[in-house]
Design an enzyme around this catalytic site. Structure first.
Site, PDB file in Angstrom:
ATOM      1  N   GLU A 129       0.844  -1.195   0.000  1.00  0.00           N
ATOM      2  CA  GLU A 129       0.000   0.000   0.000  1.00  0.00           C
ATOM      3  C   GLU A 129       0.877   1.242   0.000  1.00  0.00           C
ATOM      4  OE1 GLU A 129      -2.627  -0.237   3.428  1.00  0.00           O
ATOM      5  OE2 GLU A 129      -2.339  -2.417   3.434  1.00  0.00           O
ATOM      6  N   LYS A 131       2.336   4.615   1.335  1.00  0.00           N
ATOM      7  CA  LYS A 131       2.531   5.186   2.672  1.00  0.00           C
ATOM      8  C   LYS A 131       2.148   6.665   2.609  1.00  0.00           C
ATOM      9  CE  LYS A 131       5.783   5.429   6.514  1.00  0.00           C
ATOM     10  NZ  LYS A 131       5.609   6.865   6.802  1.00  0.00           N
ATOM     11  N   ASP A 133       1.613  10.393   3.561  1.00  0.00           N
ATOM     12  CA  ASP A 133       2.359  11.307   4.430  1.00  0.00           C
ATOM     13  C   ASP A 133       1.374  12.229   5.129  1.00  0.00           C
ATOM     14  OD1 ASP A 133       4.510  12.396   5.652  1.00  0.00           O
ATOM     15  OD2 ASP A 133       5.237  13.530   3.926  1.00  0.00           O
ATOM     16  N   TYR A 247      -7.024   1.994   6.667  1.00  0.00           N
ATOM     17  CA  TYR A 247      -6.332   0.791   6.215  1.00  0.00           C
ATOM     18  C   TYR A 247      -6.111  -0.264   7.296  1.00  0.00           C
ATOM     19  CZ  TYR A 247      -2.609   3.738   8.116  1.00  0.00           C
ATOM     20  OH  TYR A 247      -1.860   4.566   8.919  1.00  0.00           O
ATOM     21  N   LYS A 335      10.953   3.429   2.397  1.00  0.00           N
ATOM     22  CA  LYS A 335      10.939   4.892   2.386  1.00  0.00           C
ATOM     23  C   LYS A 335      11.584   5.428   1.099  1.00  0.00           C
ATOM     24  CE  LYS A 335       9.861   7.330   5.312  1.00  0.00           C
ATOM     25  NZ  LYS A 335      10.454   7.738   6.577  1.00  0.00           N
ATOM     26  N   CYS A 429       7.906  50.096  -2.478  1.00  0.00           N
ATOM     27  CA  CYS A 429       7.331  48.978  -3.226  1.00  0.00           C
ATOM     28  C   CYS A 429       7.998  48.855  -4.596  1.00  0.00           C
ATOM     29  CB  CYS A 429       5.826  49.195  -3.391  1.00  0.00           C
ATOM     30  SG  CYS A 429       5.025  47.972  -4.456  1.00  0.00           S
ATOM     31  N   CYS A 432       5.298  49.876  -7.458  1.00  0.00           N
ATOM     32  CA  CYS A 432       4.776  51.223  -7.684  1.00  0.00           C
ATOM     33  C   CYS A 432       5.618  52.338  -7.076  1.00  0.00           C
ATOM     34  CB  CYS A 432       3.346  51.323  -7.146  1.00  0.00           C
ATOM     35  SG  CYS A 432       3.238  51.211  -5.347  1.00  0.00           S
ATOM     36  N   CYS A 447       2.803  47.198   0.984  1.00  0.00           N
ATOM     37  CA  CYS A 447       2.577  48.409   0.210  1.00  0.00           C
ATOM     38  C   CYS A 447       1.108  48.774   0.390  1.00  0.00           C
ATOM     39  CB  CYS A 447       2.883  48.162  -1.273  1.00  0.00           C
ATOM     40  SG  CYS A 447       2.314  49.504  -2.355  1.00  0.00           S
ATOM     41  N   CYS A 452      -1.245  50.536  -6.754  1.00  0.00           N
ATOM     42  CA  CYS A 452      -0.146  49.617  -7.012  1.00  0.00           C
ATOM     43  C   CYS A 452      -0.551  48.609  -8.089  1.00  0.00           C
ATOM     44  CB  CYS A 452       0.221  48.881  -5.732  1.00  0.00           C
ATOM     45  SG  CYS A 452       1.560  47.682  -5.935  1.00  0.00           S
TER      46      CYS A 452
END
Length: 711
Positions: A129, A131, A133, A247, A335, A429, A432, A447, A452
């Protein structure tokens, strides 16, 4: 792991640990315990899974070579994890074990050889099956009904997260009847086990929202799932889009099934979400082939996996093989190798988000990581850049967080160039040129210019949205084309659009004859009418539509009630604004800055010239609205057809006069305003004897401030 990377070792201790197995074993135990706490208790790991596995493997090797060093408290002798104090403890029906790991196919082959020996020299059928995460979960059903959900915790005792798990859509609250027939006689409760996970797209969206708001992102989908599962507020869990794959069962004797493959079929029949990528293998080569296939398909899956779990299929054989101190002998996790690469950090640029948040971005010499080319990676915020001590010109370690989002782990200090440059956030910024601000206590720089370009699309859509100026038909496709064609740059530009200009707008598509698709006069005429109608919205909706930082719909209404004109509001001091009910210093500071940004003032003046509402009709500029409706609660229902107001606009005017506007009718309701097609709220008002106003009476109330004595 060297001393520079490992803060728990000092130089003397490391030297001693290198030559003294007992000292090395003790140092490893302390290091593993530290990282286990970071992972299980805090949901905030500070090293990769591969690094953690390496520490554990080294400790096992030392203890295998020196059995006298094994202690009862060693991490090798128990299931990892911690039980938090935030949720009630739950003792599992049977212990939830960890799995031993095979880090490559050779180690997997060794496990299969040992398994064959334990089964009389013949490899038994193996169930393979994916694995997942995610975060382990145990669900208990009594008489077929979900009664409890618990995290794995320390393997023996977990945390009660029942309320949160009930919000996960693919968890059945009741087992399907056709599956209950397979429950063994006399069994009243089943503890079923699986994994809670967050899909990749949901994880990306969650982190994108966190970065926009200046919050630290989750490291990977597994941590996002664990953190979402352990929220104090179940409403937050519900918003996080969690899913499950089930499972396992605590007691395989509780069901009339003979093995893992049959159990998976039963779980699916019972109503659970079961991963479709499972294979029953009869030879070692079939197992290896499945593992290779899954590794190749890893990137294309919509969720994260970090390996393949291989189990002896037959439950009777599992019971015969038994367990070690921490893991079953009849299962192993193959793994997948985590992939980390080094590359050169050429520059750090700034990305401006839709709310004005500035995010530093690493510009990298392109490198292939986990199957895709990475040339850019987020650095999250300035504090993270400084914490990791990442400098322009560094050789850096890059990986994909959760193998999804490119992440810079840190610099390779031994390769640092003398020319490597410390980076700081720009003062203006980059999009702008407006000043950049950082509110006290916040991580993000922002900003605040309404003009902008980087924020233009989202600001334009917000202005046209139903809760703001409600320009019917002005959706994302049309606004995007207006921005791309240069016709619209800020919200004031809406009011200079002509029907001809809109009708000729190129929609970015072509007809069968190759001619571009235009918006057309029919849609353009409706849009022009909607734009014209938007000029008459209330002052509170104009304030909300401007997208001022922290000013939502309710706050805009409170501000408009206190300062019912743009001129009065712009002239108010920061302390005066902070005195408005529901505003406070943070919002007041943002408001004050907004009106002292030249680009914002320019847009407001252009809106004024276009005829957009700049003051409530109920008061002259600077004049406070008499609070004649203070203490009264109104509920609005149905459609207001004669006044030209929406219910929101009518509610805003009532609030400006001191009233409270509610969404539900009760005995405490003062008046219900009923327009056309009023529904259940009208019926409830009649049943409770609550006075009902029609639209004409509402208009008279708003104009005169006189509350009807008889209704």
């Amino acid at each position: 792991m060297d001393a520079e990377q490992n803060p728990l070792f000092d130089g003397a201790e490391l030297a001693k640990a290198t030559s003294d197995p007992a000292a090395r074993a003790e140092a490893l135990r302390r290091e593993i315990e530290h990282h286990s706490y970071q992972y299980y208790a805090l949901d905030a790991p500070t090293i990769s899974d591969a690094a953690f596995d390496s520490l554990m493997r080294e400790l096992r090797e030392i203890e295998a070579a020196h059995p006298e060093l094994v202690t009862a408290s060693s991490p090798t002798q128990r299931v990892g994890g911690y039980v938090g104090e935030q949720f009630a403890p739950v003792v599992h029906e049977r212990r939830m074990y960890s799995l031993d790991n095979a880090m490559d196919l050779d180690e997997l082959d060794e496990w299969m050889e040992r398994t064959a020996e334990a089964c009389g020299g013949v490899l038994p059928p193996l169930c393979c099956e994916l694995k997942i995460d995610g975060s382990s979960i145990a669900l208990t059903y009594e008489d077929g009904v979900l009664v409890r959900a618990a995290t794995r915790g320390d393997g023996t005792t977990g945390e009660d997260v029942t309320v949160n798990m009930r919000t996960v859509r693919d968890v059945p609250l009741r087992l399907r009847e056709e599956a209950r027939a397979s429950i063994a006689p006399g069994v009243e409760a089943l503890e079923l086990r699986g994994e809670v996970y967050m899909p990749k797209k949901s994880f990306e969206a969650l982190n994108a929202a966190a970065e926009e708001e200046g919050r630290a992102p989750f490291a990977n989908p597994r941590n996002a799932a664990a953190g979402s599962l352990r929220q104090k507020d179940a409403a937050v869990t519900k918003m996080r889009d969690l899913s499950t794959f089930m499972y396992a069962i605590a007691d395989d004797g509780a069901l009339e099934v003979e093995g893992q493959w049959e159990l998976l079929q039963w779980l699916r029949k019972a109503g659970f979400h079961v991963n479709p990528d499972v294979r029953l293998c009869t030879t070692a080569e079939e197992v290896r082939g499945f593992c290779r296939e899954c590794l190749e398909r890893r990137e294309s899956l919509p969720y994260e996996i970090d390996g393949v779990v291989v189990k002896v299929n037959d439950f009777a054989r599992q019971r015969a093989m038994g367990f070690t101190a921490r893991a079953p002998r009849w299962a192993i996790a193959f793994k997948f190798p985590p992939e980390e690469k080094t590359t050169l950090l050429r520059d750090i640029t700034v990305q401006v988000g839709r709310t004005g948040a500035l995010t530093p971005v690493a510009e990298l010499v392109p490198v292939v990581v986990a199957g895709s080319t990475v040339a850019r990676a987020t650095l999250h915020n300035l504090d993270e850049v400084h914490r990791k001590d990442v400098r322009v010109g560094d050789t850096v370690i890059v990986r994909k967080a959760g193998d999804v989002i490119p992440e810079v782990l840190g610099p390779v200090l031994s390769l640092r160039s003398p020319e490597a440059r410390i980076w700081e956030m720009p003062s203006v910024c980059p999009s702008c040129g407006s000043p950049v601000v950082r509110d006290p206590g916040e991580v993000a720089f922002r900003c605040i210019s309404i003009d902008c370009p980087a924020q233009a699309l989202e600001r334009l859509l917000h202005w046209a949205s139903r809760g703001a100026l409600d320009i019917d038909g002005m959706g994302e496709e049309i606004v995007s084309r207006l921005v791309e064609s240069g016709r619209v740059a800020d919200v004031a530009d809406y009011y200079s659009l002509s029907e001809e200009e809109l009708a000729s707008l190129d929609m970015g598509r072509v007809k069968a004859d190759g001619e571009p698709v235009r918006l057309g006069h029919t849609v353009a005429k409706k849009l022009v009418a909607a734009i014209e109608a938007s000029k008459g919205r209330t002052f509170a909706r104009v304030l909300f539509g401007l997208g001022i930082r922290h000013v939502g719909k309710t706050t805009a209404e409170a501000i408009a009630a206190a300062y019912p004109s743009m001129d009065a509001l712009a002239a108010a001091g920061e302390d005066e604004l902070a005195g408005i009910y529901g505003v406070g210093p943070k919002v007041a500071h943002g408001m004050w800055l907004f009106f002292r940004t030249p680009d914002n003032v320019s847009v407001i003046e252009r809106l004024r010239a276009a005829g957009v509402t700049m003051a409530d009709e109920a008061a002259a500029p600077g004049e406070e609205v008499p609070q004649v409706l203070a203490g009264l609660t109104f509920v609005l229902t149905g459609t207001l057809t004669h006044s030209g107001m929406t219910r929101d606009e009518a509610g805003a005017r009532l609030k400006a006069m001191g009233a409270k506007v509610s969404g539900s009718v009760s005995k405490k309701t003062s008046f219900v305003v009923a327009g056309e097609n009023a529904g259940s709220k009208y019926d409830k008002a009649v049943a409770l004897g609550v006075p009902v106003l029609d639209e004409a009476q509402l208009l008279n109330l708003l104009e005169t401030g006189e509350v009807p004595r008889e209704v």
